[in-house]
Write an enzyme that holds these catalytic residues in place. Structure first.
Site, short mmCIF file in Angstrom:
data_model
loop_
_atom_site.label_atom_id
_atom_site.label_comp_id
_atom_site.label_asym_id
_atom_site.label_seq_id
_atom_site.Cartn_x
_atom_site.Cartn_y
_atom_site.Cartn_z
CE1 TYR A 61 -5.39 2.31 2.42
CE2 TYR A 61 -3.88 1.99 0.88
CZ TYR A 61 -4.86 2.23 0.76
OH TYR A 61 -5.67 3.31 -0.06
CG HIS A 132 -4.70 9.23 3.97
ND1 HIS A 132 -4.45 6.94 4.02
CD2 HIS A 132 -5.99 8.45 2.58
CE1 HIS A 132 -5.41 5.97 3.06
NE2 HIS A 132 -6.39 6.79 2.98
NE ARG A 133 -10.31 9.78 4.20
CZ ARG A 133 -11.95 9.72 3.67
NH1 ARG A 133 -12.18 10.68 3.70
NH2 ARG A 133 -12.63 8.49 2.82
CB SER A 162 -6.11 11.35 -0.27
OG SER A 162 -6.68 10.36 -0.58
CG ASN A 163 -10.05 11.18 0.20
OD1 ASN A 163 -10.76 10.62 -0.13
ND2 ASN A 163 -9.40 10.20 0.77
CG LEU A 235 -13.15 -2.07 -10.65
CD1 LEU A 235 -12.45 -3.12 -9.60
CD2 LEU A 235 -13.62 -1.88 -11.81
#
Length: 319
Positions: A61, A132-133, A162-163, A235
């Site tokens: 990030y 992460h992936r 994640s994912n 969101l």
């Protein structure tokens, strides 16, 4: 308030997560500025104001600046670390001279990434590490050995993903001595694949929603095995902000008016209503928008309201 069946590892942090990708300034790398620190401080304070205790990072990030600016907040507020839990992700590598952008869940990269995260955050442990992936070259036993070393040295307390879909979680779990504690997926009223995998199964609609089928069984696997589901993109990137934009946006605003709350709170409450106790990840860096999520845990959508939003967002009747 709706009862949330959170995984045992998450009952002390509550149902909402703050995602820190918006912190740290631009993606150009380099040191963080005082303006970056001020922006991060305002966002984190807003998250704390609405009861958030779990803060989600990733080594990539802002090319490390999100973790670095958060580390500066910890350095300036000695009590902050004791009030929160830290989660970070690794496994994505940017393009460089050696290769294009890629995924890397080798033991060497996992352990190196964790060391970098700890240094940038200025802490000696992260509570949860997420992969992460999915890496096509991942060897689960190698991941298990890397996590074992990180756990033994106190650098990481728990491992998640994640994912990843159900098959990938089961394959990885087969080599781990401890259970995976979380899986962070993109789920929102704008990203319905994980839900449609169940509702369109064995129906012609499935052919029109091929992306959904990859997630078949994922929500069920997580609930059966106590894997806490987290929803990034919760969101929906502002897609439902304007009630005139679509029938689904209008439905969100009408439900919000009925509950005397904000559309943001309704988007999150919709996720919280699922029996898996999905934790929405709030990724906005805008304190006003973060505060607008505060009611999410205090309103309980009816079954009829939940389906109204789901069907409106699908743009098509259920089979």
């Amino acid at each position: 308030m709706f009862s949330l069946p959170l995984n045992a590892h998450f009952t002390d942090v509550g149902p909402l997560v703050y995602g820190c990708m918006a912190l740290g300034g631009d993606w150009g790398g380099g040191p963080v500025s005082e303006a970056d620190v001020a922006h991060a401080h305002a966002a984190v304070e807003a998250a704390l104001d609405i009861g958030i205790k779990l803060f989600d990072h990733a080594d990539i990030y802002r090319r490390g600046k999100a973790e670095a600016v958060f580390g500066e907040l910890i350095r300036r507020d000695a009590g902050l670390r004791g009030r929160i839990r830290l989660q970070s992700k690794c496994g994505i590598r940017f393009a460089d001279d050696a290769a294009p952008g890629r995924y890397d869940l080798s033991a060497e990269h996992i352990e190196k990434s964790v060391d970098g995260t700890l240094q940038r955050l200025g802490v000696d442990r992260i509570d949860i590490l997420l992969l992460h992936r999915p890496d096509p070259l991942m060897q689960p036993a190698e991941v298990a050995r890397a996590f074992g070393r990180l756990k033994a040295t106190g650098k990481v307390a728990h491992l998640g993903v994640s994912n990843m879909h159900a098959g990938q979680m089961a394959w990885l779990q087969s080599t781990l001595a401890e259970p995976l504690v979380a899986n962070q997926l993109e789920i929102s009223l704008a990203k319905l694949d994980a839900l449609d995998a169940g509702t369109t199964f064995n129906d012609p609609q499935a052919a029109a929603r091929p992306g959904a089928m990859a997630w078949a069984g994922t929500l069920e696997y997580a609930q059966r095995h106590g894997v806490q589901l987290q929803a990034w993109g919760s969101l929906a990137q502002g897609r439902f902000n304007d009630p005139a934009a679509s029938a689904a946006a209008r439905a969100v605003h009408e439900v919000a008016e009925a509950h005397r709350t904000t559309p943001n709170a309704v988007l999150l409450a919709w996720l919280l209503r699922h029996p898996a106790g999905i934790q929405p990840v709030i990724g906005s860096g805008n304190p006003e928008r973060i505060h607008a999520c505060a009611d999410a845990t205090r309103i309980a959508l009816s079954r009829e309201e939940w389906y109204r939003l789901y069907v409106a967002a699908r743009g098509q009747s259920l089979p």
